[in-house]
Motif scaffolding. Sequence first.
Motif, PDB file in Angstrom:
ATOM      1  N   VAL A 158       7.482  -4.472 -16.690  1.00 46.74           N
ATOM      2  CA  VAL A 158       7.745  -3.124 -16.124  1.00 46.74           C
ATOM      3  C   VAL A 158       6.679  -3.044 -14.788  1.00 46.74           C
ATOM      4  CG1 VAL A 158       7.919  -0.654 -16.266  1.00 46.74           C
ATOM      5  CG2 VAL A 158       8.364  -2.718 -18.387  1.00 46.74           C
ATOM      6  N   TYR A 159       7.050  -3.059 -13.697  1.00 48.15           N
ATOM      7  CA  TYR A 159       6.271  -3.079 -12.607  1.00 48.15           C
ATOM      8  C   TYR A 159       6.213  -1.996 -11.526  1.00 48.15           C
ATOM      9  CZ  TYR A 159      10.104  -5.028  -9.926  1.00 48.15           C
ATOM     10  OH  TYR A 159      11.228  -5.311  -9.287  1.00 48.15           O
ATOM     11  N   GLY A 160       5.174  -1.421 -11.190  1.00 55.63           N
ATOM     12  CA  GLY A 160       5.064  -0.232 -10.139  1.00 55.63           C
ATOM     13  C   GLY A 160       5.505  -0.678  -8.725  1.00 55.63           C
ATOM     14  N   LEU A 161       6.190  -0.166  -8.128  1.00 59.30           N
ATOM     15  CA  LEU A 161       6.750  -0.451  -6.923  1.00 59.30           C
ATOM     16  C   LEU A 161       6.263   0.855  -5.970  1.00 59.30           C
ATOM     17  CD1 LEU A 161       8.627  -2.395  -5.751  1.00 59.30           C
ATOM     18  CD2 LEU A 161      10.505  -0.507  -5.893  1.00 59.30           C
ATOM     19  N   ARG A 162       5.610   0.415  -4.935  1.00 55.00           N
ATOM     20  CA  ARG A 162       4.770   1.274  -4.032  1.00 55.00           C
ATOM     21  C   ARG A 162       6.170   1.798  -2.934  1.00 55.00           C
ATOM     22  NH1 ARG A 162       0.360  -3.103  -2.606  1.00 55.00           N
ATOM     23  NH2 ARG A 162      -0.450  -3.309  -4.607  1.00 55.00           N
ATOM     24  N   THR A 163       6.249   3.217  -3.094  1.00 52.10           N
ATOM     25  CA  THR A 163       7.320   3.673  -2.016  1.00 52.10           C
ATOM     26  C   THR A 163       6.642   4.226  -0.760  1.00 52.10           C
ATOM     27  OG1 THR A 163       6.934   5.896  -3.062  1.00 52.10           O
ATOM     28  CG2 THR A 163       8.689   4.657  -3.990  1.00 52.10           C
ATOM     29  N   ARG A 164       5.311   4.109  -0.757  1.00 50.31           N
ATOM     30  CA  ARG A 164       4.812   4.806   0.411  1.00 50.31           C
ATOM     31  C   ARG A 164       3.511   3.941   0.517  1.00 50.31           C
ATOM     32  NH1 ARG A 164       1.609  10.001   1.870  1.00 50.31           N
ATOM     33  NH2 ARG A 164       0.682   9.414  -0.327  1.00 50.31           N
ATOM     34  N   ARG A 165       3.134   3.493   1.579  1.00 54.13           N
ATOM     35  CA  ARG A 165       1.963   2.885   1.654  1.00 54.13           C
ATOM     36  C   ARG A 165       1.156   3.389   2.960  1.00 54.13           C
ATOM     37  NH1 ARG A 165       2.121  -3.553   0.283  1.00 54.13           N
ATOM     38  NH2 ARG A 165      -0.304  -3.139   0.955  1.00 54.13           N
ATOM     39  N   ALA A 166       1.164   4.421   3.202  1.00 51.66           N
ATOM     40  CA  ALA A 166       0.661   5.256   4.394  1.00 51.66           C
ATOM     41  C   ALA A 166      -0.879   5.098   4.322  1.00 51.66           C
ATOM     42  CB  ALA A 166       1.286   6.823   4.382  1.00 51.66           C
ATOM     43  N   GLU A 167      -1.427   4.812   3.097  1.00 58.15           N
ATOM     44  CA  GLU A 167      -2.918   4.908   3.021  1.00 58.15           C
ATOM     45  C   GLU A 167      -3.294   3.396   3.467  1.00 58.15           C
ATOM     46  OE1 GLU A 167      -4.054   7.614   2.774  1.00 58.15           O
ATOM     47  OE2 GLU A 167      -2.444   8.756   1.713  1.00 58.15           O
ATOM     48  N   ASP A 168      -2.647   2.514   3.456  1.00 58.53           N
ATOM     49  CA  ASP A 168      -2.898   1.184   3.871  1.00 58.53           C
ATOM     50  C   ASP A 168      -2.668   1.180   5.524  1.00 58.53           C
ATOM     51  OD1 ASP A 168      -3.413  -0.106   1.435  1.00 58.53           O
ATOM     52  OD2 ASP A 168      -1.287  -0.620   1.232  1.00 58.53           O
ATOM     53  N   THR A 169      -3.574   0.231   6.071  1.00 58.09           N
ATOM     54  CA  THR A 169      -3.497   0.262   7.549  1.00 58.09           C
ATOM     55  C   THR A 169      -2.253  -0.187   7.970  1.00 58.09           C
ATOM     56  OG1 THR A 169      -4.729  -1.716   7.577  1.00 58.09           O
ATOM     57  CG2 THR A 169      -5.979   0.069   7.643  1.00 58.09           C
ATOM     58  N   PHE A 170      -1.974   0.021   9.287  1.00 61.26           N
ATOM     59  CA  PHE A 170      -0.752  -0.708   9.993  1.00 61.26           C
ATOM     60  C   PHE A 170      -0.794  -2.154   9.893  1.00 61.26           C
ATOM     61  CE2 PHE A 170       1.358  -2.213  13.704  1.00 61.26           C
ATOM     62  CZ  PHE A 170       2.599  -1.687  13.436  1.00 61.26           C
ATOM     63  N   ALA A 171      -1.898  -2.588  10.188  1.00 59.99           N
ATOM     64  CA  ALA A 171      -2.196  -4.136  10.221  1.00 59.99           C
ATOM     65  C   ALA A 171      -1.675  -4.688   8.857  1.00 59.99           C
ATOM     66  CB  ALA A 171      -3.324  -4.449  10.716  1.00 59.99           C
ATOM     67  N   LYS A 172      -2.403  -3.964   7.614  1.00 58.76           N
ATOM     68  CA  LYS A 172      -2.059  -4.568   6.345  1.00 58.76           C
ATOM     69  C   LYS A 172      -0.538  -4.431   6.029  1.00 58.76           C
ATOM     70  CE  LYS A 172      -4.110  -4.382   1.676  1.00 58.76           C
ATOM     71  NZ  LYS A 172      -5.083  -4.122   0.976  1.00 58.76           N
ATOM     72  N   ARG A 173      -0.221  -3.249   6.431  1.00 65.58           N
ATOM     73  CA  ARG A 173       1.371  -3.110   6.106  1.00 65.58           C
ATOM     74  C   ARG A 173       2.429  -4.228   6.775  1.00 65.58           C
ATOM     75  NH1 ARG A 173       2.879   2.388   7.712  1.00 65.58           N
ATOM     76  NH2 ARG A 173       0.716   2.595   8.523  1.00 65.58           N
ATOM     77  N   THR A 174       1.811  -4.375   8.109  1.00 65.08           N
ATOM     78  CA  THR A 174       2.715  -5.386   8.566  1.00 65.08           C
ATOM     79  C   THR A 174       2.420  -6.663   8.153  1.00 65.08           C
ATOM     80  OG1 THR A 174       1.308  -5.038  10.618  1.00 65.08           O
ATOM     81  CG2 THR A 174       3.477  -4.753  11.041  1.00 65.08           C
ATOM     82  N   THR A 175       1.086  -7.356   8.084  1.00 61.85           N
ATOM     83  CA  THR A 175       0.958  -8.579   7.308  1.00 61.85           C
ATOM     84  C   THR A 175       1.677  -8.732   6.215  1.00 61.85           C
ATOM     85  OG1 THR A 175      -1.271  -7.778   7.012  1.00 61.85           O
ATOM     86  CG2 THR A 175      -0.898  -9.103   9.038  1.00 61.85           C
ATOM     87  N   ALA A 176       1.475  -7.851   5.378  1.00 61.25           N
ATOM     88  CA  ALA A 176       2.004  -7.718   4.005  1.00 61.25           C
ATOM     89  C   ALA A 176       3.633  -7.993   4.077  1.00 61.25           C
ATOM     90  CB  ALA A 176       2.082  -6.556   3.217  1.00 61.25           C
ATOM     91  N   SER A 177       4.162  -7.280   4.815  1.00 61.32           N
ATOM     92  CA  SER A 177       5.756  -7.446   5.070  1.00 61.32           C
ATOM     93  C   SER A 177       6.137  -9.110   5.498  1.00 61.32           C
ATOM     94  CB  SER A 177       6.591  -6.491   5.715  1.00 61.32           C
ATOM     95  OG  SER A 177       6.309  -6.347   6.947  1.00 61.32           O
ATOM     96  N   LEU A 178       5.308  -9.244   6.451  1.00 59.26           N
ATOM     97  CA  LEU A 178       5.466 -10.645   6.800  1.00 59.26           C
ATOM     98  C   LEU A 178       5.391 -11.653   5.778  1.00 59.26           C
ATOM     99  CD1 LEU A 178       5.950 -12.334   9.557  1.00 59.26           C
ATOM    100  CD2 LEU A 178       3.259 -12.527   9.808  1.00 59.26           C
TER     101      LEU A 178
END
Length: 315
Positions: free
Chosen positions: A124-144
């Motif tokens: 049973v895993y937590g799914l982050r619906t909003r990552r606004a607190e992470d930096t833009f760079a972290k979010r883009t590299t994460a999705s890449l």
Amino acid sequence: MTNGPDETPVISIIIPMHNEQEVMAELFARLVAVMEKIAEPFEIVCVDDGSRDRTWALLRQRAGEDDRVRPHRLSRNFGKEIAMTAGLDAARGQAVVFIDADLQDPPEIIEEFVKLWRQGYQNVYGLRTRRAEDTFAKRTTASLFYSVFNHLSDTPLPANAGDFRLLGPEAVKALRACRESQRFMKGLYTWVGFPSIAVPYERPARAAGQTKFSMFRLWNFALEGITSHSTVLLRAWTYIGLIAIAFGVLLGVWLLIEYFAFGRNPPGFYLTVFVVLAFSSLNFIMLGILGEYVGRIYQEVKKRPLYFLRDDDLD
Ligand code: UDP
Ligand code: MG
């Protein structure tokens, strides 16, 4: 504060901690409140991953006051994946919950995790619906990263899921049986299989202190994730070699037609390209063949179990 005599925990909370002195008071307050509400015997397995601040002193103090808190200390900083594995080995509960120390994983959701586990889900895993607190760079590299990983690996990862999750007894047993030292836990959770379900939540900013993952560390982490769950990069060379051969054959046929059918003599340059293509494609194919074997050796040395059996009543 105790579970009562001889009560073995049903749920083990596992918290990897590296220099987390600032968040501890709030973490324990919220976590204990939630767990007491759930009303199952529990333990909190804290793994101090080579902290250099007062984390260990605070943990020991906490354990003295509350015997449900069980502190462990690694001999140096081994990294979050190993700290979590140490916690997994030490856990005595039937189910385990991995949670970060910094309250970016809200403990209140554990109640929902436990309900779903009781319905038969093992992961049973937590799914982050909003990552606004992470930096833009972290979010883009994460999705890449997720997109590259999911193209290369046979067991795709749900994007935006982290380590925050509850694992039931079967998943715990399976995960303990995976002993590879290049550990990428997120990959292992999906690799072991079993019925999984997501619980969406909004991920807040760190409660206090600062992130332990620099960009460079994340890059290495991503490489580790991909190389420990895929051998495609080793084996891709055969295909590059085949493409080079195709070009070589086309060029060779054209040279022959020019010479025999039209009696023309193409510039020597083309012959040079032809020879280069012929030999380099051989090289690529040899690399690809070696890659096939190295990839197989790599799979074998991990000594992962071949399969796991399910034991639940879900459809
Ligand atoms: N952590 C750890 N060892 C490390 C780095 C981090 O045990 O070498 C722990 C850290 O204490 C925290 C969790 O891993 O409980 C997540 O770390 P952090 O919040 O810094 O990562 P982020 O949320 O920024 O990805
Ligand atoms: Mg964090």
